[in-house]
Motif scaffolding. Structure first.
Motif, PDB file in Angstrom:
ATOM      1  N   ILE A   1      49.170  47.906  26.480  1.00 24.12           N
ATOM      2  CA  ILE A   1      49.898  46.647  26.283  1.00 24.12           C
ATOM      3  C   ILE A   1      50.946  46.488  27.378  1.00 24.12           C
ATOM      4  O   ILE A   1      51.406  47.463  27.967  1.00 24.12           O
ATOM      5  N   THR A   2      51.262  45.262  27.650  1.00 24.94           N
ATOM      6  CA  THR A   2      52.392  45.020  28.545  1.00 24.94           C
ATOM      7  C   THR A   2      53.419  44.240  27.748  1.00 24.94           C
ATOM      8  O   THR A   2      53.072  43.419  26.899  1.00 24.94           O
ATOM      9  N   TYR A   3      54.675  44.532  28.005  1.00 26.43           N
ATOM     10  CA  TYR A   3      55.739  43.946  27.193  1.00 26.43           C
ATOM     11  C   TYR A   3      56.430  42.820  27.956  1.00 26.43           C
ATOM     12  O   TYR A   3      56.912  43.013  29.075  1.00 26.43           O
ATOM     13  N   HIS A   4      56.445  41.666  27.338  1.00 20.06           N
ATOM     14  CA  HIS A   4      57.132  40.513  27.918  1.00 20.06           C
ATOM     15  C   HIS A   4      58.557  40.469  27.352  1.00 20.06           C
ATOM     16  O   HIS A   4      58.742  40.300  26.148  1.00 20.06           O
TER      17      HIS A   4
ATOM     18  N   GLU B   1      53.811  48.131  32.673  1.00 19.08           N
ATOM     19  CA  GLU B   1      54.771  47.057  32.955  1.00 19.08           C
ATOM     20  C   GLU B   1      54.222  46.005  33.905  1.00 19.08           C
ATOM     21  O   GLU B   1      53.542  46.328  34.879  1.00 19.08           O
ATOM     22  N   MET B   2      54.574  44.763  33.647  1.00 21.36           N
ATOM     23  CA  MET B   2      54.313  43.717  34.622  1.00 21.36           C
ATOM     24  C   MET B   2      55.326  43.886  35.751  1.00 21.36           C
ATOM     25  O   MET B   2      56.385  44.489  35.556  1.00 21.36           O
TER      26      MET B   2
ATOM     27  N   ASP C   1      49.071  35.484  34.116  1.00 20.22           N
ATOM     28  CA  ASP C   1      48.421  35.998  35.332  1.00 20.22           C
ATOM     29  C   ASP C   1      48.949  37.374  35.712  1.00 20.22           C
ATOM     30  O   ASP C   1      48.242  38.184  36.307  1.00 20.22           O
ATOM     31  N   GLU C   2      50.206  37.605  35.384  1.00 21.04           N
ATOM     32  CA  GLU C   2      50.825  38.874  35.786  1.00 21.04           C
ATOM     33  C   GLU C   2      50.270  40.074  35.030  1.00 21.04           C
ATOM     34  O   GLU C   2      50.453  41.212  35.452  1.00 21.04           O
ATOM     35  N   THR C   3      49.598  39.812  33.910  1.00 21.05           N
ATOM     36  CA  THR C   3      49.103  40.936  33.108  1.00 21.05           C
ATOM     37  C   THR C   3      47.934  41.642  33.774  1.00 21.05           C
ATOM     38  O   THR C   3      47.560  42.739  33.393  1.00 21.05           O
TER      39      THR C   3
ATOM     40  N   GLU D   1      47.684  50.376  39.465  1.00 20.46           N
ATOM     41  CA  GLU D   1      47.514  49.020  38.952  1.00 20.46           C
ATOM     42  C   GLU D   1      46.684  49.036  37.674  1.00 20.46           C
ATOM     43  O   GLU D   1      45.668  49.712  37.610  1.00 20.46           O
ATOM     44  N   THR D   2      47.116  48.318  36.687  1.00 23.14           N
ATOM     45  CA  THR D   2      46.425  48.312  35.399  1.00 23.14           C
ATOM     46  C   THR D   2      46.316  46.892  34.865  1.00 23.14           C
ATOM     47  O   THR D   2      47.245  46.110  35.025  1.00 23.14           O
ATOM     48  N   LYS D   3      45.210  46.630  34.205  1.00 22.92           N
ATOM     49  CA  LYS D   3      45.076  45.348  33.515  1.00 22.92           C
ATOM     50  C   LYS D   3      45.410  45.588  32.050  1.00 22.92           C
ATOM     51  O   LYS D   3      44.863  46.498  31.432  1.00 22.92           O
ATOM     52  N   ALA D   4      46.325  44.789  31.534  1.00 19.43           N
ATOM     53  CA  ALA D   4      46.733  44.997  30.147  1.00 19.43           C
ATOM     54  C   ALA D   4      45.669  44.464  29.190  1.00 19.43           C
ATOM     55  O   ALA D   4      45.038  43.446  29.462  1.00 19.43           O
TER      56      ALA D   4
END
Lengths: 454, 484
Positions: free
Chosen positions: A323-326, A355-356, A389-391, A408-411
């Motif tokens: 997951i990425t946290y906004h 993280e983004m 897009d940043e995810t 680099e990772t895709k959430a």
């Protein structure tokens, strides 16, 4: 899990996203103005606020970021341009008050305060977008922004849709009854009893969040009530300059909490939390009389104190959900809550944070803040889409060391802790990126097994 | 008060522009025009805003070269004057409308078309901001070779159009003109010209760089890039005299073994106007090296030796590191103490630095306004010297007195063979006083591409202010200031 290992990246310093922060301790404190409404006069026109402004990066209009707006204000004050009732609305209200410009301002102009104060002036002068008038009228008449009858506020827990919530609501009613009848004094209410301030959006529109919160609190064994006579916190009114109505709601809510003798109030809504933490605190000269915690602060603290483990039931430690946290503006730049949500995520077995690039203080706003969602829906959606897009290119490790090795990772999922962020980002995801789930952290927690560590 | 522009002709132009671009990116809104009219300058507004009749009627934001070309062609058809605006950070009115008409804002043209990691080339729209380009390249372990210290707010086309001779990476890799491989220029008639390093047609790269948009709009840029390096080291020394400081500054700049990534020389007042703790001596030389550890290590040792010869005192590393973090703000920070610091930038031969400084020191000894001196290394054996006066337009006697001093320094500089660094609109009259050869040369080029003088008028070839008025203004200002 989609993970792409890129080559090691060696850089001269932190990510350019962080280069914006002028946080040197050795700098002389800037001259300031006593009158916050005059602070824009100190603008040195550096243009830093332009590149971080999500509205500008959507519209590309010079009047849509702080510096450009300052230039207009200066010219208006000097009567170099005519006052135009219709155009001024855009200048004053097409801003999410996200505070990114405040973070990068090299001379420390508190842009949020400046532009908020201009909204107050505009509203007092009768300059107010029509949609905002409707919002204000709804809050005045119904104590919520959705034109909903106040009696519907607790529908989310009635009819056994959320038994944990219903129990907390009934417990709240009982507490007030006891206090009103003199059976219990506010000062005798248990220190451990916390009050959950639900907020209008969760109560009327996003029932899944209030239910999730109640279930999580219950699963953790928290002794809590739901306030049975809650009213709108006034956040949207403070943000849009309708302070006179908001002040009345503020007084009501403070008195409501104090009356119950509650020592700690918890929030699942970042907007309510921010309003209590800022406007309510300021009004009471930092003597609110009760503690404030957002669930992303409360849950990890409580879990540590009570030795609880949290395990995400849908994935495993070996195959975690990325997951990425906004960071919601209301929690982050408004209240400096950066570490606790990350600490909470790190506590959950089966979840991994990536993280983004733009995170924490330089997090990009979702686009919903400051009334932009209500007044400029398309702009809000476009901003949300660019955040989504940043995810795709998240970074497993962003640090401020000179040498950085990044992967680099895709959430798999974008997670936030604010109902407005969730709604606006979900809206954009539905439209442009249907494969990307947007969730609130509580929805993750709701799918967790919480128990005492052995 | 500005009159609302609503003539029939204007409506026709609006409709035509909308057809080319889109309704969202064509505007006649007076507030937007106001916000788009001046430079993003710390200087007071009078400096860059001209009379009402010169204010634009339209702002248009094309998204790519094709739209830009169509907009330019359309402006020609409708006899519209054009001002090309990029980030607007020149400070000297480079993006200010001077004859009304249409402002073409190129910031929406911000795409990177290609990063060729083998050939080490990036192709991108000229409206992209430096910070965005730096970020995009960084993700691939790459970096631009040179960029301005204003990289947090400026964009590529501005650095090309204003010459890009001083800044970060310039001494190590060369200036903007050395980095460029090709540019796409949209000429005032709307035709698109790709100009390479070897082009010898009607326009060359040399013609375009530093042309302040009078030949057309730089639409796309193709430039060489480099890799991110593994070592960054800092050196900083304090000196009692400018001669000693300059000796080290020049030794660093001329060292053929390892060139600095960034090099500056400032006086104590400059450092003191924004920092609490500052180097104790009067002058401060600051160098940043960025390469592999062996190279940067050698450079640092070399400087230590040279500094000893010039009686230099080493500055604490924390100050040097903080200064690098602060590099983009270093000039802006003077705005912490003053709303309208005034400044002038000079392009001075390294051989004449001490001579320039002596002249300046004598001048500020008499006039006791708050002042500061800051110099960064540039290409061509020259440096960009920036003189500051911390005054305010509210104190007009002092304000114009300082400007008169700057004018005096400019006149003497030109007579010594140096010049003003940024020309824009405001400083164009110096070209007419002292560099008519360039004016005539550029006039010839201008006549060939824009005979009606519609695009970016009053830059280089034509002055906005009458020379006698400027001279009289500064003379009176100086006298009044001294007298009071």
């Amino acid at each position: 899990m989609t993970e792409k290992k890129s080559k090691d990246v060696v850089t001269t310093g932190p990510s350019a996203a962080f280069l914006f922060l002028p946080n040197q301790k050795n700098l002389i404190a800037p001259i300031t103005t006593e009158d916050i409404t005059q602070d824009y006069l100190r603008c040195v026109n550096c243009g830093y606020c332009r590149d971080v402004c999500r509205v500008y990066n959507t519209t590309f209009s010079e009047k849509d970021y702080a510096g450009g707006r300052n230039r207009i204000l200066k010219s208006l004050v000097k009567k170099e341009i005519p006052f135009n009732r219709e155009t001024i609305v855009d200048s004053v209200f097409k801003c999410m008050l996200c505070g990114a410009c405040r973070e990068v301002c090299p001379i420390g102009i508190n842009t949020i305060n400046v532009f908020r104060s201009f909204r107050v002036r505009a509203v007092n002068a009768g300059v107010m977008p029509e949609k905002l008038k409707n919002l204000r009228d709804s809050i005045v008449d119904y104590a919520n922004p959705f034109l909903e009858d106040g009696t519907n506020r607790y529908n989310w827990c009635k009819g056994h849709s959320c038994n944990e919530g219903l129990a907390a609501y009934e417990k709240g009613r009982e507490l007030y009854h006891k206090i009103e009848s003199g059976e219990l004094k506010p000062e005798d209410v248990s220190e451990n009893l916390v009050g959950y301030f639900v907020g209008c959006t969760s109560a009327f529109r996003n029932n899944e969040l209030v239910s999730a919160t109640c279930r999580v609190l219950d699963a953790m064994g928290v002794d809590f009530i739901v306030f049975p006579e809650e009213k709108c916190c006034g956040s949207v009114l403070f943000r849009t300059g309708v302070d006179n109505v908001a002040n009345e709601l503020m007084k009501y809510n403070i008195s409501m909490v104090k009356k119950a003798g509650i020592k700690e109030v918890i929030f699942s809504c970042a907007g309510c939390f921010s309003t209590f933490s800022n406007e309510y605190m300021e009004y009471t000269n930092n003597k609110l009389g009760f503690k404030l915690s957002h669930v992303v602060q409360f849950v990890p603290r409580y879990a540590k104190e009570h030795n609880l483990s949290i395990k995400y039931k849908l994935r495993s430690k070996e195959d975690p959900l990325i997951i990425t946290y906004h960071d919601p503006c209301h929690l982050a730049r408004y209240c400096d809550v950066y570490d606790e949500p990350r600490e909470l995520i790190s506590m959950i077995e089966g979840i991994k944070l990536s993280e983004m690039q733009y995170n924490k203080k330089m997090s990009h706003c979702c686009g919903a803040g400051g009334g932009v969602r209500a007044l400029y829906g398309d702009v809000a959606t476009d901003i949300a889409d660019s955040r989504l897009d940043e995810t795709v290119t998240c970074w497993d490790e962003i640090n401020e060391e000179r040498l950085l090795e990044a992967v680099e990772t895709k959430a798999d999922s974008l997670v936030s802790a604010c109902v407005f962020c969730k709604n606006n980002l979900s809206n954009a995801a539905d439209k442009y990126k249907p494969d990307l789930p947007v969730q609130d952290i509580l929805q993750i927690l709701e799918n967790c097994e919480i128990r005492k560590k052995e | 008060m500005r009159k609302e522009h609503s003539s029939e002709k204007s409506d026709k132009i609006t409709a035509a522009l909308i057809e080319v671009v889109s309704p969202a990116h064509v505007t006649t809104d007076s507030y937007e025009i106001e916000a788009t009219t001046g430079d993003l300058s710390i200087l007071p507004k009078y400096h860059y805003k001209f009379k009402e009749e010169h204010i634009a009627t339209h702002v248009v934001r094309p998204k790519d070269t094709e739209q830009l070309a169509k907009v330019m062609e359309l402006c020609k058809t409708y006899f519209q004057n054009v001002t090309i605006r990029a980030a607007g950070t020149s400070c000297y009115s480079a993006s200010t409308p001077t004859k009304g008409g249409v402002v073409i804002d190129v910031r929406r043209m911000n795409q990177i078309h290609e990063i060729d990691e083998e050939k080490m080339i990036v192709k991108c729209d000229a409206g992209i901001s430096w910070i965005k380009l730096i970020e995009a390249l960084r993700a691939k372990g790459l970096a631009p070779k040179c960029y301005p210290t204003s990289y947090k707010s400026s964009c590529l086309s501005g650095f090309v159009a204003t010459s890009g001779k001083a800044g970060i990476g310039v001494v190590k890799y060369g200036s903007m003109i050395d980095t460029l491989i090709a540019v796409k220029l949209v000429k005032p008639d709307g035709t698109v010209l790709r100009i390479t390093k070897t082009s010898s047609g009607e326009l060359t790269i040399e013609n375009v760089v530093g042309s302040f948009g009078i030949l057309g709009a730089v639409a796309e840029v193709e430039m060489s890039i480099t890799t991110l390096k593994t070592s960054m080291e800092f050196a900083g020394y304090g000196f009692n005299t400018m001669e000693e400081a300059t000796a080290l500054y020049r030794a660093i700049k001329d060292n053929s073994v390892e060139k600095p990534f960034f090099l500056s020389l400032s006086d104590k007042k400059f450092e003191g106007l924004s920092h609490v703790t500052i180097p104790t001596r009067n002058f401060f030389v600051y160098a940043v090296f960025y390469d592999n550890p062996e190279k940067t290590g050698k450079a640092i040792s070399y400087i230590a030796e040279k500094a000893k010869e010039s009686n230099g005192l080493a500055i604490d590393q924390w100050y040097l590191e903080e200064k690098w973090r602060d590099i983009a703000e270093t000039e802006l920070n003077l705005g912490r103490l003053c709303n309208n610091p005034i400044f002038q930038e000079y392009w001075v031969s390294d051989e004449r630095i001490t001579q320039f400084y002596k002249r300046y020191a004598t001048m500020v000894k008499t006039d006791k306004y708050r002042n500061a001196f800051y110099m960064i290394a540039g290409a061509e054996g020259k440096s960009r010297i920036k003189l500051f006066g911390l005054s305010d337009i509210e104190n007009s006697l002092e304000f114009f007195g300082i400007k008169a001093n700057f004018n005096l320094m400019a006149q003497k500089s030109y007579k010594s063979g140096d010049e003003i660094y940024t020309i824009g609109v405001v400083n164009t009259f110096y070209q007419h006083l002292f560099n008519m050869a360039r004016v005539k040369y550029m006039q010839k080029l201008k006549d060939s591409v824009d005979p009606d003088d519609r695009v970016n008028s009053y830059r280089i070839i034509k002055t906005k202010m009458r020379l006698w008025r400027v001279k009289l203004l500064f003379l009176v200002a100086k006298m009044l200031y001294r007298w009071t």
